[in-house]
Design an enzyme around this catalytic site. Structure first.
Site, PDB file in Angstrom:
ATOM      1  N   GLY A 137       0.835  -1.338  -0.006  1.00 48.74           N
ATOM      2  CA  GLY A 137      -0.028   0.098   0.033  1.00 48.74           C
ATOM      3  C   GLY A 137       0.743   1.196  -0.145  1.00 48.74           C
ATOM      4  O   GLY A 137       2.090   1.238  -0.202  1.00 48.74           O
ATOM      5  N   GLY A 161       2.654   4.401   1.670  1.00 44.58           N
ATOM      6  CA  GLY A 161       3.097   5.123   3.083  1.00 44.58           C
ATOM      7  C   GLY A 161       4.483   4.596   3.382  1.00 44.58           C
ATOM      8  O   GLY A 161       5.061   3.835   2.839  1.00 44.58           O
ATOM      9  N   ILE A 184       5.455   3.006   6.128  1.00 44.78           N
ATOM     10  CA  ILE A 184       5.583   1.600   6.610  1.00 44.78           C
ATOM     11  C   ILE A 184       5.915   0.500   5.423  1.00 44.78           C
ATOM     12  O   ILE A 184       6.854  -0.494   5.337  1.00 44.78           O
ATOM     13  CB  ILE A 184       4.345   0.982   7.284  1.00 44.78           C
ATOM     14  N   GLU A 243      -1.534  -3.017  -6.543  1.00 44.68           N
ATOM     15  CA  GLU A 243      -2.343  -1.862  -7.091  1.00 44.68           C
ATOM     16  C   GLU A 243      -1.447  -0.793  -7.646  1.00 44.68           C
ATOM     17  O   GLU A 243      -1.951   0.068  -8.356  1.00 44.68           O
ATOM     18  CB  GLU A 243      -3.594  -1.449  -6.106  1.00 44.68           C
ATOM     19  N   ILE A 293      -5.219   2.964  10.190  1.00 46.92           N
ATOM     20  CA  ILE A 293      -5.042   4.443  11.268  1.00 46.92           C
ATOM     21  C   ILE A 293      -5.351   3.538  12.856  1.00 46.92           C
ATOM     22  O   ILE A 293      -4.663   4.274  13.751  1.00 46.92           O
ATOM     23  CB  ILE A 293      -6.413   5.146  10.735  1.00 46.92           C
ATOM     24  N   GLY A 324      -7.398  -0.701  -2.171  1.00 45.74           N
ATOM     25  CA  GLY A 324      -7.440  -1.945  -2.519  1.00 45.74           C
ATOM     26  C   GLY A 324      -7.121  -2.884  -1.187  1.00 45.74           C
ATOM     27  O   GLY A 324      -6.688  -3.958  -1.690  1.00 45.74           O
ATOM     28  N   LYS A 370       1.883   9.916  17.397  1.00 47.45           N
ATOM     29  CA  LYS A 370       3.127  10.814  17.853  1.00 47.45           C
ATOM     30  C   LYS A 370       2.897  11.507  19.207  1.00 47.45           C
ATOM     31  O   LYS A 370       3.686  11.913  20.004  1.00 47.45           O
ATOM     32  CB  LYS A 370       3.298  11.897  16.794  1.00 47.45           C
TER      33      LYS A 370
END
Length: 477
Positions: free
Chosen positions: A255, A257, A259, A278, A353, A376, A403
């Site tokens: 995905g 990001g 990470i 994707e 999240i 996706g 954070k």
């Protein structure tokens, strides 16, 4: 008077013009869809400036698709907004996935003229959605093309970015094929920004120039999304996944990001990795150059990196330019579960999240505030879970706390938040503190394993909350 389609043709004769109209009417009728690959004899696009193109084709109450990601045609958008305001148009509906740029149509001054509908939300739409001036549609990325192919939404226009035509008249959609191919198959009018700075990509990316109504020449740097710095916790998550869950020969999906980027950074010593995803970004380039990615063991398009779109910096745009190793495909193909699961050891790596103690995964919203979209995630979580070799790994990764020190593993999801991956879909949850395997576990066991990978500062309060919710102590057995 000639039709708008006919005016866009420049035929050598009236007969040729009528032929173009017949063909356009044919492939937009019933369930027979326009195939944008083949040349249409006698038909050529008009070369106009942006103002002229929209003065000719833009009207009130239209449904317009906008090409997204790095291929967002911001020059066309600016001209569309200006013409709509000058002509005092109303009720124009815009549809798109993640776009880059200012998205002027979302500004308060254009309320009543435009209403944006995000099928996957980016930062330039969040405030308008929150303020009620724009919409968000939750939908699997794999099903977005069906909106157009099933005529659920009838598109009056598609705004796209393409490369200049080659000697055969073919243009490329560049870094974003995704659901754009379905849009150009079904839109009544296609206006294309011709951008010589866009990479020419292969796969389903081609559109013959005879299918375009207006060409607008405008060189423009692609919208870049440079990789964000990876912090200590993300590095730890990347190592957890790379060392414990990614095997040699695995087929990867990542995905968006930091990470997923952190995972890729730890895979340099792996062998024969494949990519069917994707999207991908800069991290794939390094793994290809080191030889970790070969795609040799894939069953679907072996030897090829398969993706729907690409975002990142010029590093990855240069990599995909005219590169036979990469195929950008229709998202209905890349994200189809029945296709994904045919590849070996499908390893789907996505972020989220928050996760509650029963395994419900929130990925599209922060409480009631829409942040991104369904995308996706489920397409690939399910594809990995159903992997035909029985070795797939559906992974959700997140830092254990925000954070500000708030736990992302929570007793209950926030009020108004949207569950994207259900507790029945979830398998692996990974934080910097470890891996929780939840598939086949009851609620008491799930709570136990999730508490073990929560931030140490929150484990006691989570255990107390789990006891209050479940009326028993969390336990591994």
């Amino acid at each position: 008077m000639l039709s708008a389609t006919c005016r866009a043709v420049r035929p050598s004769s009236i007969a040729a013009c009528r032929l173009a109209v017949v063909k356009r009417a044919y492939y937009l009728s019933g369930e027979i869809h326009h195939e944008p690959f083949h040349p249409i004899p006698g038909r050529n696009p008009e070369w106009l400036n942006g103002q002229q193109a929209f003065e000719r084709h833009l009207d009130s109450a239209q449904h317009i698709f906008i090409h997204g990601g790095a291929a967002t045609p911001n020059h066309l958008i600016d001209n569309m907004v200006n013409v709509a305001q000058e002509k005092k148009l109303k009720d124009i509906k815009l549809m798109h996935i993640h776009t880059e740029g200012p998205a002027k149509y979302n500004e308060p001054e254009y309320e009543g003229i435009f209403r944006s509908n995000s099928l996957f939300t980016s930062s330039n739409c969040r405030k308008a959605i929150q303020d009620g001036r724009a919409d968000f549609t939750p939908i699997f990325l794999s099903e977005i093309p069906l909106l157009f192919r099933r005529n659920h939404i009838k598109l009056d226009m598609a705004l796209i970015m393409v490369t200049p035509p080659d000697r055969h008249g073919f243009c490329s959609l560049g870094p974003s094929v995704d659901c754009t191919r379905a849009a150009i198959q079904n839109a009544r009018v296609i206006i294309a920004q011709v951008n010589p700075k866009s990479p020419r990509t292969r796969g389903d990316a081609y559109i013959h120039s005879s299918h375009v109504d207006c060409f607008v020449h405008m060189p423009e740097n692609l919208q870049e999304m440079p990789a964000r710095s990876i912090d200590e916790a993300e590095v730890a998550i990347g190592k957890q996944i790379a060392q414990n869950l990614v095997e040699n020969g695995a087929t990867l999906q990542m995905g968006i990001g930091s990470i997923p980027d952190a995972v890729l950074a730890e895979l340099g010593s792996h062998k024969d990795l494949g990519v069917h995803s994707e999207m991908f970004s800069d991290g794939i380039v390094d793994l290809t150059q080191t030889g970790a990615i070969t795609n040799a063991r894939k069953k679907i398009k072996p030897g090829k990196i398969v993706s729907g779109f690409v975002i990142g910096s010029n590093k990855v745009f240069n990599f995909i330019n005219d590169n036979p190793f990469v195929e950008l495909c229709d998202i209905q193909f890349t994200n189809r579960t029945a296709i994904i699961c045919e590849n070996p050891q499908v390893t789907a790596i996505n972020s989220c999240i928050e996760v509650d103690l029963t395994g419900q995964v929130v990925s599209d919203s922060i409480g009631p505030r829409i942040y991104s979209g369904v995308g996706g995630q489920i397409d690939f979580i399910r594809g990995a879970a159903l992997c035909t070799d029985g070795r797939g790994k559906p992974i959700i990764a997140l830092q254990s706390a925000t954070k500000k020190g708030v736990s992302k593993i929570t007793p209950f999801i926030k009020e108004g938040a949207g569950v994207v991956t259900t507790r029945a879909h979830v398998h692996y949850i990974v934080t910097e503190h470890g891996i929780a395997q939840l598939w086949g576990k009851n609620l008491r066991q799930r709570a136990y394993h999730l508490i073990q990978i929560a931030h140490p500062d929150h484990r006691k309060s989570l255990e107390e909350a789990a006891f209050k919710r479940l009326k028993c102590m969390p336990s591994p057995d």
